[in-house]
Every structure is written in structure tokens, then in C-alpha cells.
Design an enzyme around this catalytic site. Structure first.
Site, PDB file in Angstrom:
ATOM      1  CG  HIS A 121      -5.074 -34.793 -13.196  1.00 58.23           C
ATOM      2  ND1 HIS A 121      -5.172 -34.144 -14.407  1.00 58.23           N
ATOM      3  CD2 HIS A 121      -6.037 -34.261 -12.409  1.00 58.23           C
ATOM      4  CE1 HIS A 121      -6.147 -33.245 -14.346  1.00 58.23           C
ATOM      5  NE2 HIS A 121      -6.698 -33.298 -13.150  1.00 58.23           N
ATOM      6  CG  ASP A 198       0.978 -33.786 -11.828  1.00 59.78           C
ATOM      7  OD1 ASP A 198       0.923 -32.751 -11.146  1.00 59.78           O
ATOM      8  OD2 ASP A 198      -0.033 -34.328 -12.316  1.00 59.78           O
ATOM      9  CD  GLN A 201      -4.000 -32.119  -5.835  1.00 59.59           C
ATOM     10  OE1 GLN A 201      -4.015 -31.552  -4.732  1.00 59.59           O
ATOM     11  NE2 GLN A 201      -4.947 -31.932  -6.726  1.00 59.59           N
ATOM     12  CE  LYS A 224      -4.711 -28.712  -8.937  1.00 59.37           C
ATOM     13  NZ  LYS A 224      -6.149 -28.973  -9.006  1.00 59.37           N
ATOM     14  CB  CYS A 362      -9.073 -35.185 -14.212  1.00 64.71           C
ATOM     15  SG  CYS A 362     -10.136 -33.761 -14.400  1.00 64.71           S
TER      16      CYS A 362
HETATM   17  N1  7TS Z   1      -2.178 -33.089 -11.817  1.00 62.91           N
HETATM   18  C1  7TS Z   1      -2.805 -33.355 -10.665  1.00 62.91           C
HETATM   19  C2  7TS Z   1      -2.245 -34.393  -9.743  1.00 62.91           C
HETATM   20  C3  7TS Z   1      -3.962 -32.650 -10.329  1.00 62.91           C
HETATM   21  O1  7TS Z   1      -4.575 -32.907  -9.188  1.00 62.91           O
HETATM   22  C4  7TS Z   1      -4.463 -31.663 -11.233  1.00 62.91           C
HETATM   23  C5  7TS Z   1      -5.739 -30.934 -10.967  1.00 62.91           C
HETATM   24  C6  7TS Z   1      -3.735 -31.419 -12.400  1.00 62.91           C
HETATM   25  C7  7TS Z   1      -2.606 -32.158 -12.668  1.00 62.91           C
HETATM   26  C8  7TS Z   1      -4.153 -30.370 -13.382  1.00 62.91           C
HETATM   27  O2  7TS Z   1      -3.989 -29.107 -12.862  1.00 62.91           O
HETATM   28  P1  7TS Z   1      -4.478 -27.814 -13.662  1.00 62.91           P
HETATM   29  O3  7TS Z   1      -4.288 -26.695 -12.715  1.00 62.91           O
HETATM   30  O4  7TS Z   1      -3.637 -27.706 -14.882  1.00 62.91           O
HETATM   31  O5  7TS Z   1      -5.921 -28.059 -13.996  1.00 62.91           O
HETATM   32  N2  7TS Z   1      -6.630 -31.639 -10.128  1.00 62.91           N
HETATM   33  C9  7TS Z   1      -7.922 -31.351  -9.912  1.00 62.91           C
HETATM   34  C10 7TS Z   1      -8.693 -32.081  -9.004  1.00 62.91           C
HETATM   35  O6  7TS Z   1      -8.290 -33.019  -8.350  1.00 62.91           O
HETATM   36  N3  7TS Z   1      -9.934 -31.565  -8.986  1.00 62.91           N
HETATM   37  O7  7TS Z   1      -9.983 -30.539  -9.840  1.00 62.91           O
HETATM   38  C11 7TS Z   1      -8.734 -30.385 -10.413  1.00 62.91           C
END
Ligand code: 7TS
Length: 404
Positions: A121, A198, A201, A224, A362
Site C-alpha cells: 500500500h 504493516d 489488513q 478496519k 492505493c
Molecule cells: N496498509 C494497508 C495494507 C492498507 O490496506 C491500508 C488501507 C493502509 C495501510 C492505510 O491505512 P490507514 O488506516 O492509515 O488509511 N487500505 C485501504 C484500502 O484497501 N481501501 O481503502 C483503504
């Protein structure tokens, strides 16, 4: 576990969208929130709200207890050895940026290497790219196998004695692959590098133990995993966090402030400048209780059944291309319908009440690797059922008919 009973606890899921009962399949972007979490935040604001770590008054100590109590839950939930290792952040993005900004410059120098993968990501790619540019280090990518997996042999070849940081997602938000981060952390350590995971997920969907993985840093987002937006966690090994400079300077994070020099509070507060995300942390604590009341293993098993069912149902649709491996994956499917742009797919599905995501997720470098400008993605959580996937499949067939 019974997903239909669980679904009863999510008020938002009981509504019609465009005249159809909502089927929410965009959980990888953000999950919905159960009554227990909504009520915990409401209760906090109705009975406990105050600033933390300062008030002598009763509300001040209630708020502090609630905030620090949430930290204890998080530490236990991910198997950290101490609450000193749990830093509340705004989310995964902030956690990874803290590591890149506060650990990176002291650890990485010209000629050193940072190793990541092309499935990352942007939040786990750009911070390392920028660190490499600033320090004149080399950014290296472990190649992906044709199905999107990372092999240990490739990891072994790419990580060298010059590597200082290896950063990788535990679970990919597009391919759904579960990376062998424990084995890769062992390789990183053997070559003298730290392992950054990371966990955006993985944490919502499977049992995670940071000490078992032996990763050095692990970042994830509350939103999430049934918690509110705006709260996340950075786990770091105490010895590393202690060496690092703070991320933000200001109130809350200081020990003593002089005119020309200052000293910092001990861990974890050194990294929590300003009034923290108190209600968010309370909501995250309630979300952890909720996930544990269902059982992380049960959630994993349910979602992997859904993923297998979805792969099976969707692969029967003519002209569909499914991305990512079939085995060892979490509950999401990424796909494209021949000759229909994924944004059009998502729009037509929305007209049937089915919410999915379309776009580059992303992950632009991964899209290039997949040779797709964008994809559609359906991602599941514990409240989804096989009927939801039937609705998805039916709506996709309609979409194909609509576009001829
Ligand atoms: N890393 C991964 C693997 C992710 O899926 C996401 C967000 C992030 C980092 C960033 O997370 P945040 O909470 O800091 O924004 N992924 C997604 C997605 O797949 N669709 O919308 C956000």
C-alpha cells in the site's frame, strides 16, 4: 459463529440502498461498527470525557483510566510484552511514518538498503521511498511470484548484509495474500536488519502475536477492525523505541521544558504529543472486546470459507479475471470484468445495493505489476454471508448484460 446473528449488532447494515437491502463488501477500506463500540464511545462522552494525565478531578481520572485501560487491551491483544510498546496513532499510515521518520534517518545511510515489495500500500511504500531518497540509500523490491506471493528464496536473495530495514504488509489489501512475515523477519534479523510489518489488513481478521512474529515494528488501524476512524496503533520493541527521537513535540510528551532544551516523558507517552485520541482509544478497546467475544480464529475460518466460495462463484462468470492466489488468502476477491471499467462495475453494483471498491486501492506500483489501471474488489468481514456473495455474483452478471 453465526454471521446473521452478528450482523444484528451492526445498525448500519440494516438499511436499503437504492431500493435494495445493503450488502457491504468494502471492509478492506473500513469495517462497520457494532452497537458495543458505538455505545462505548457514547458512554465515554456522557460519563467520562475529560483530558487525560492531568486532571486531579474525578472525570480526569476516569478518562485516564479508560485511555490507559484501552492500551492494556491492545498490548494483550497483539501479544506485546509491555504497554510501553503500544503507541496510539491516527492509523497505519501515521505508524509507518513514525518509523520511517524517527527510526529511519539514524539507521539508514548512503549505500545501505531498504527492502520492500511491489504489493505494498502507498502507506508502506512512499515513506521508504522518501527515506531512501533523503539518505541516498537503495530501495529494493523482493520480486513477486506469478500469483502474487513472495517466496522465502527471493527474500533471502534480496535482503543482504547492507539491508537496514525490511518493510512488508502481513496481508495485501489487493491480492489478499498472507505474507510469511515471521520467516522473513528471521531472515532480516540474520542479516542485521529490522522488520517493519504493516498490519492494516491482518489485525482485523486473524490472531496476531508480535512476539511470536518477532517483528520490530507493527502498525495497524482501528477503523478496519470495528473501532472508530482516527485511532491506530504502532507497536515497537522497547529498546528501539527508546533510541528514537519523538515524532511530534508539544504538550503531553515532555518531562521538563527549558528555554533552550527539553527532555521527554518515558515510553509510550514520548510519542503521543498533544491531547490524544481518547474516545478513539476507548472505541478500540471496545472493538477488541467485541472481536474476542466472537473469536479471531472463528473470524479467520469464516472469512476463508467466504473467500473460497467467492472465488468459486465468481470464476464461473464468463469474462472475469481474478487476481491473486487461490490459497493462503484472506477474505477478499479482486477482479475485473472484460471490457467494463471497474468504476462502472462498482456504480452498477451500487444501484443493486452492493458496495464494493474500485480503483488502484492505493497500490499503483502493484496495479502496474498486474497490468491493470484499476480493479474491482469485494472484501468480507464476519457479518458477511454466502447470500451476500450470491447477490454480488448476480449483480455482476447483470452488469455484464447491461454493458452488452
Ligand atoms: N496498509 C494497508 C495494507 C492498507 O490496506 C491500508 C488501507 C493502509 C495501510 C492505510 O491505512 P490507514 O488506516 O492509515 O488509511 N487500505 C485501504 C484500502 O484497501 N481501501 O481503502 C483503504
Amino acid at each position: 459463529m453465526n454471521p446473521s446473528v452478528i450482523k444484528e449488532q451492526f445498525p448500519i447494515l440494516h438499511q436499503e440502498i437504492n431500493g435494495h437491502p445493503l450488502v457491504y463488501l468494502d471492509n478492506a477500506a473500513t469495517s462497520q461498527k457494532p452497537v458495543a463500540v458505538i455505545e462505548a464511545v457514547k458512554r465515554y462522552y456522557e460519563w467520562e470525557n475529560s483530558n487525560v494525565h492531568r486532571g486531579v478531578h474525578t472525570l480526569g481520572s476516569r478518562a485516564t483510566d479508560a485511555y490507559e485501560g484501552a492500551r492494556e487491551k491492545v498490548a494483550r491483544f497483539i501479544g506485546a510484552s509491555s504497554t510501553k510498546e503500544i503507541i496510539f496513532t491516527r492509523g497505519t499510515t501515521t505508524g509507518l511514518n513514525i518509523v520511517a521518520s524517527c527510526y529511519g534517518p539514524a539507521a539508514v545511510h548512503e549505500g545501505d538498503e531498504i527492502v520492500i515489495t511491489q504489493m505494498e500500500h502507498h502507506s508502506n511504500l512512499i515513506p521508504w521511498q522518501q527515506l531512501a531518497l533523503r539518505t541516498r540509500a537503495t530501495l529494493k523490491y523482493i520480486p513477486l511470484q506469478p500469483d502474487g506471493n513472495v517466496s522465502l528464496e527471493d527474500a533471502e536473495k534480496t535482503i543482504t548484509d547492507k539491508t537496514k530495514i525490511v518493510a512488508m504488509s502481513y496481508v495485501s489489501n489487493v491480492l489478499g495474500v498472507v505474507n510469511r512475515v515471521k520467516e522473513i523477519a528471521a531472515i532480516a534479523h540474520r542479516k542485521g536488519a529490522v522488520m517493519v510489518v504493516d498490519g492494516a489488513q491482518s489485525t482485523p481478521h486473524m490472531r496476531v502475536n508480535v512476539q511470536d512474529l518477532d517483528c520490530d515494528f507493527y502498525a495497524f488501524s482501528g477503523h478496519k477492525m470495528c473501532a472508530p476512524t482516527g485511532i491506530g496503533v504502532l507497536y515497537g520493541k522497547k529498546a528501539l523505541l527508546e533510541q528514537m527521537e519523538p515524532y511530534e513535540f508539544g504538550g503531553e510528551m515532555i518531562d521538563d521544558v527549558g528555554l533552550y532544551e527539553s527532555t521527554w516523558k518515558e515510553l509510550p507517552w514520548k510519542f503521543e504529543g498533544g491531547t490524544p485520541i481518547i474516545a478513539g482509544a476507548v472505541g478500540l478497546g471496545a472493538a477488541i472486546d467485541f472481536l474476542e467475544s466472537i473469536g479471531l480464529d472463528e473470524i479467520t475460518a469464516h472469512e476463508s470459507k467466504l473467500a473460497a466460495y467467492a472465488m468459486d462463484r465468481l470464476s464461473q462468470i464468463e469474462g472475469i479475471k481474478l487476481y491473486g492466489p487461490r490459497e493462503r488468502k484472506v477474505g477478499l476477491v479482486t477482479f475485473n470484468l472484460e471490457d467494463v471499467h471497474p468504476h462502472d462495475v462498482a456504480t452498477v453494483l451500487d444501484a443493486s445495493g452492493v458496495a464494493i471498491r474500485a480503483g488502484h486501492h492505493c497500490c499503483q506500483p502493484l496495479m502496474r505489476w498486474l497490468e491493470a489501471s484499476a480493479t474491482a474488489r469485494a472484501s468480507f468481514y464476519m457479518y458477511n454471508t454466502e447470500e451476500d456473495i450470491d447477490r454480488l455474483a448476480a449483480a455482476l452478471i447483470q452488469t455484464k448484460e447491461y454493458f452488452g
